[in-house]
Motif scaffolding. Structure first.
Motif, PDB file in Angstrom:
ATOM      1  N   ARG A  56      30.888  41.130  39.083  1.00  0.00           N
ATOM      2  CA  ARG A  56      31.977  40.460  38.377  1.00  0.00           C
ATOM      3  C   ARG A  56      33.101  40.232  39.384  1.00  0.00           C
ATOM      4  O   ARG A  56      33.531  41.156  40.073  1.00  0.00           O
ATOM      5  CB  ARG A  56      32.467  41.331  37.222  1.00  0.00           C
ATOM      6  CG  ARG A  56      33.627  40.724  36.464  1.00  0.00           C
ATOM      7  CD  ARG A  56      33.958  41.478  35.178  1.00  0.00           C
ATOM      8  NE  ARG A  56      34.064  42.915  35.371  1.00  0.00           N
ATOM      9  CZ  ARG A  56      35.154  43.638  35.096  1.00  0.00           C
ATOM     10  NH1 ARG A  56      36.233  43.051  34.622  1.00  0.00           N
ATOM     11  NH2 ARG A  56      35.160  44.930  35.284  1.00  0.00           N
ATOM     12  N   VAL A  57      33.561  38.998  39.465  1.00  0.00           N
ATOM     13  CA  VAL A  57      34.656  38.629  40.367  1.00  0.00           C
ATOM     14  C   VAL A  57      35.755  38.001  39.532  1.00  0.00           C
ATOM     15  O   VAL A  57      35.503  37.107  38.733  1.00  0.00           O
ATOM     16  CB  VAL A  57      34.186  37.645  41.457  1.00  0.00           C
ATOM     17  CG1 VAL A  57      35.340  37.250  42.361  1.00  0.00           C
ATOM     18  CG2 VAL A  57      33.045  38.228  42.262  1.00  0.00           C
TER      19      VAL A  57
ATOM     20  N   MET B 214      41.183  35.210  35.754  1.00  0.00           N
ATOM     21  CA  MET B 214      40.077  34.285  35.469  1.00  0.00           C
ATOM     22  C   MET B 214      38.872  34.627  36.332  1.00  0.00           C
ATOM     23  O   MET B 214      39.019  35.027  37.488  1.00  0.00           O
ATOM     24  CB  MET B 214      40.497  32.844  35.796  1.00  0.00           C
ATOM     25  CG  MET B 214      41.587  32.270  34.937  1.00  0.00           C
ATOM     26  SD  MET B 214      41.106  31.910  33.255  1.00  0.00           S
ATOM     27  CE  MET B 214      39.979  30.558  33.473  1.00  0.00           C
ATOM     28  N   ARG B 215      37.709  34.444  35.757  1.00  0.00           N
ATOM     29  CA  ARG B 215      36.468  34.566  36.506  1.00  0.00           C
ATOM     30  C   ARG B 215      36.081  33.186  37.026  1.00  0.00           C
ATOM     31  O   ARG B 215      36.558  32.151  36.535  1.00  0.00           O
ATOM     32  CB  ARG B 215      35.381  35.153  35.617  1.00  0.00           C
ATOM     33  CG  ARG B 215      35.718  36.599  35.232  1.00  0.00           C
ATOM     34  CD  ARG B 215      34.716  37.177  34.297  1.00  0.00           C
ATOM     35  NE  ARG B 215      33.488  37.480  35.042  1.00  0.00           N
ATOM     36  CZ  ARG B 215      32.470  38.131  34.515  1.00  0.00           C
ATOM     37  NH1 ARG B 215      32.507  38.563  33.271  1.00  0.00           N
ATOM     38  NH2 ARG B 215      31.393  38.363  35.235  1.00  0.00           N
ATOM     39  N   PHE B 216      35.209  33.167  38.033  1.00  0.00           N
ATOM     40  CA  PHE B 216      34.832  31.926  38.702  1.00  0.00           C
ATOM     41  C   PHE B 216      34.318  30.888  37.703  1.00  0.00           C
ATOM     42  O   PHE B 216      34.774  29.749  37.686  1.00  0.00           O
ATOM     43  CB  PHE B 216      33.774  32.212  39.778  1.00  0.00           C
ATOM     44  CG  PHE B 216      33.432  31.018  40.618  1.00  0.00           C
ATOM     45  CD1 PHE B 216      34.127  30.757  41.777  1.00  0.00           C
ATOM     46  CD2 PHE B 216      32.410  30.150  40.241  1.00  0.00           C
ATOM     47  CE1 PHE B 216      33.817  29.647  42.560  1.00  0.00           C
ATOM     48  CE2 PHE B 216      32.094  29.045  41.005  1.00  0.00           C
ATOM     49  CZ  PHE B 216      32.806  28.792  42.167  1.00  0.00           C
ATOM     50  N   ASN B 217      33.350  31.269  36.873  1.00  0.00           N
ATOM     51  CA  ASN B 217      32.764  30.313  35.929  1.00  0.00           C
ATOM     52  C   ASN B 217      33.770  29.853  34.873  1.00  0.00           C
ATOM     53  O   ASN B 217      33.701  28.713  34.412  1.00  0.00           O
ATOM     54  CB  ASN B 217      31.515  30.900  35.266  1.00  0.00           C
ATOM     55  CG  ASN B 217      30.344  30.943  36.225  1.00  0.00           C
ATOM     56  OD1 ASN B 217      30.279  30.190  37.181  1.00  0.00           O
ATOM     57  ND2 ASN B 217      29.416  31.853  35.976  1.00  0.00           N
ATOM     58  N   GLU B 218      34.686  30.720  34.500  1.00  0.00           N
ATOM     59  CA  GLU B 218      35.743  30.323  33.561  1.00  0.00           C
ATOM     60  C   GLU B 218      36.632  29.254  34.194  1.00  0.00           C
ATOM     61  O   GLU B 218      36.986  28.261  33.546  1.00  0.00           O
ATOM     62  CB  GLU B 218      36.598  31.521  33.166  1.00  0.00           C
ATOM     63  CG  GLU B 218      35.896  32.547  32.327  1.00  0.00           C
ATOM     64  CD  GLU B 218      36.727  33.805  32.116  1.00  0.00           C
ATOM     65  OE1 GLU B 218      36.556  34.418  31.045  1.00  0.00           O
ATOM     66  OE2 GLU B 218      37.536  34.171  32.997  1.00  0.00           O
TER      67      GLU B 218
ATOM     68  N   ARG C  23      41.459  38.282  44.919  1.00  0.00           N
ATOM     69  CA  ARG C  23      40.068  38.221  44.458  1.00  0.00           C
ATOM     70  C   ARG C  23      39.585  39.655  44.306  1.00  0.00           C
ATOM     71  O   ARG C  23      39.541  40.403  45.276  1.00  0.00           O
ATOM     72  CB  ARG C  23      39.218  37.490  45.490  1.00  0.00           C
ATOM     73  CG  ARG C  23      37.764  37.378  45.139  1.00  0.00           C
ATOM     74  CD  ARG C  23      37.033  36.605  46.252  1.00  0.00           C
ATOM     75  NE  ARG C  23      35.667  36.355  45.915  1.00  0.00           N
ATOM     76  CZ  ARG C  23      34.641  37.084  46.343  1.00  0.00           C
ATOM     77  NH1 ARG C  23      34.850  38.117  47.152  1.00  0.00           N
ATOM     78  NH2 ARG C  23      33.412  36.787  45.985  1.00  0.00           N
ATOM     79  N   ARG C  24      39.237  40.021  43.085  1.00  0.00           N
ATOM     80  CA  ARG C  24      38.755  41.385  42.824  1.00  0.00           C
ATOM     81  C   ARG C  24      37.272  41.335  42.515  1.00  0.00           C
ATOM     82  O   ARG C  24      36.838  40.607  41.615  1.00  0.00           O
ATOM     83  CB  ARG C  24      39.489  42.000  41.648  1.00  0.00           C
ATOM     84  CG  ARG C  24      40.934  42.298  41.955  1.00  0.00           C
ATOM     85  CD  ARG C  24      41.562  43.176  40.874  1.00  0.00           C
ATOM     86  NE  ARG C  24      42.937  43.444  41.221  1.00  0.00           N
ATOM     87  CZ  ARG C  24      43.970  43.027  40.511  1.00  0.00           C
ATOM     88  NH1 ARG C  24      43.792  42.322  39.413  1.00  0.00           N
ATOM     89  NH2 ARG C  24      45.199  43.316  40.893  1.00  0.00           N
ATOM     90  N   VAL C  25      36.505  42.117  43.262  1.00  0.00           N
ATOM     91  CA  VAL C  25      35.061  42.203  43.044  1.00  0.00           C
ATOM     92  C   VAL C  25      34.763  43.570  42.450  1.00  0.00           C
ATOM     93  O   VAL C  25      35.151  44.599  43.014  1.00  0.00           O
ATOM     94  CB  VAL C  25      34.289  42.019  44.369  1.00  0.00           C
ATOM     95  CG1 VAL C  25      32.792  42.095  44.129  1.00  0.00           C
ATOM     96  CG2 VAL C  25      34.669  40.703  45.030  1.00  0.00           C
ATOM     97  N   TYR C  26      34.084  43.581  41.314  1.00  0.00           N
ATOM     98  CA  TYR C  26      33.724  44.829  40.650  1.00  0.00           C
ATOM     99  C   TYR C  26      32.267  45.151  40.950  1.00  0.00           C
ATOM    100  O   TYR C  26      31.401  44.274  40.837  1.00  0.00           O
ATOM    101  CB  TYR C  26      33.947  44.708  39.138  1.00  0.00           C
ATOM    102  CG  TYR C  26      35.400  44.518  38.791  1.00  0.00           C
ATOM    103  CD1 TYR C  26      36.221  45.615  38.578  1.00  0.00           C
ATOM    104  CD2 TYR C  26      35.960  43.254  38.709  1.00  0.00           C
ATOM    105  CE1 TYR C  26      37.565  45.462  38.266  1.00  0.00           C
ATOM    106  CE2 TYR C  26      37.301  43.081  38.394  1.00  0.00           C
ATOM    107  CZ  TYR C  26      38.093  44.186  38.175  1.00  0.00           C
ATOM    108  OH  TYR C  26      39.417  44.024  37.879  1.00  0.00           O
TER     109      TYR C  26
END
Length: 123
Positions: free
Chosen positions: A87-88, A46-50, A78-81
């Motif tokens: 994109r996190v 999941m992404r933060f906003n999701e 937590r994966r940061v692209y």
């Protein structure tokens, strides 16, 4: 007196016999962590906003703090692209996935409790 989470997680300095239960509750406790866990578990990534949208009424600050604690406790990755915009993504660790049985047990107990509470109101 405010709750001190870190000493609770250290059973060497916490002489209570039920320290492991207190530690588990410190890691999982709070209004949002089990909701966050349930949503990430169901969606895998999941992404933060999701997450914020799926949870509903939670501030960005609170969600960020809860995610940070869950990451520090080893439940989430937590994966940061390196993209623009960045994109996190969040996903469960092996330790986080190991909570599935505990979560299911809590969910089942909660259902039983609510059913009995309804019966008590009817009586």
């Amino acid at each position: 007196m405010s709750y001190q989470r870190i000493p609770t997680l250290n059973c060497e300095t916490n002489p209570d016999a039920d320290c492991s239960v207190e530690a588990a509750l410190a890691v999982l406790g709070g209004k949002w962590k089990l909701k966050i866990y349930k949503i990430i578990r169901a969606n895998e990534v999941m992404r933060f906003n999701e997450l914020a949208g799926a949870i509903g009424r939670i501030s960005d600050k609170t969600l960020a703090a809860q995610l940070k604690e869950m990451e520090a406790d080893g439940l989430l990755i937590r994966r940061v692209y390196p993209e623009v915009p960045p994109r996190v993504e969040y996903c469960l660790t092996e330790l986080g996935r190991s909570l599935a049985g505990v979560f299911s047990a809590l969910e089942g107990w909660g259902r039983q409790y609510l059913d009995q509470a309804k019966l008590r109101k009817v009586s």
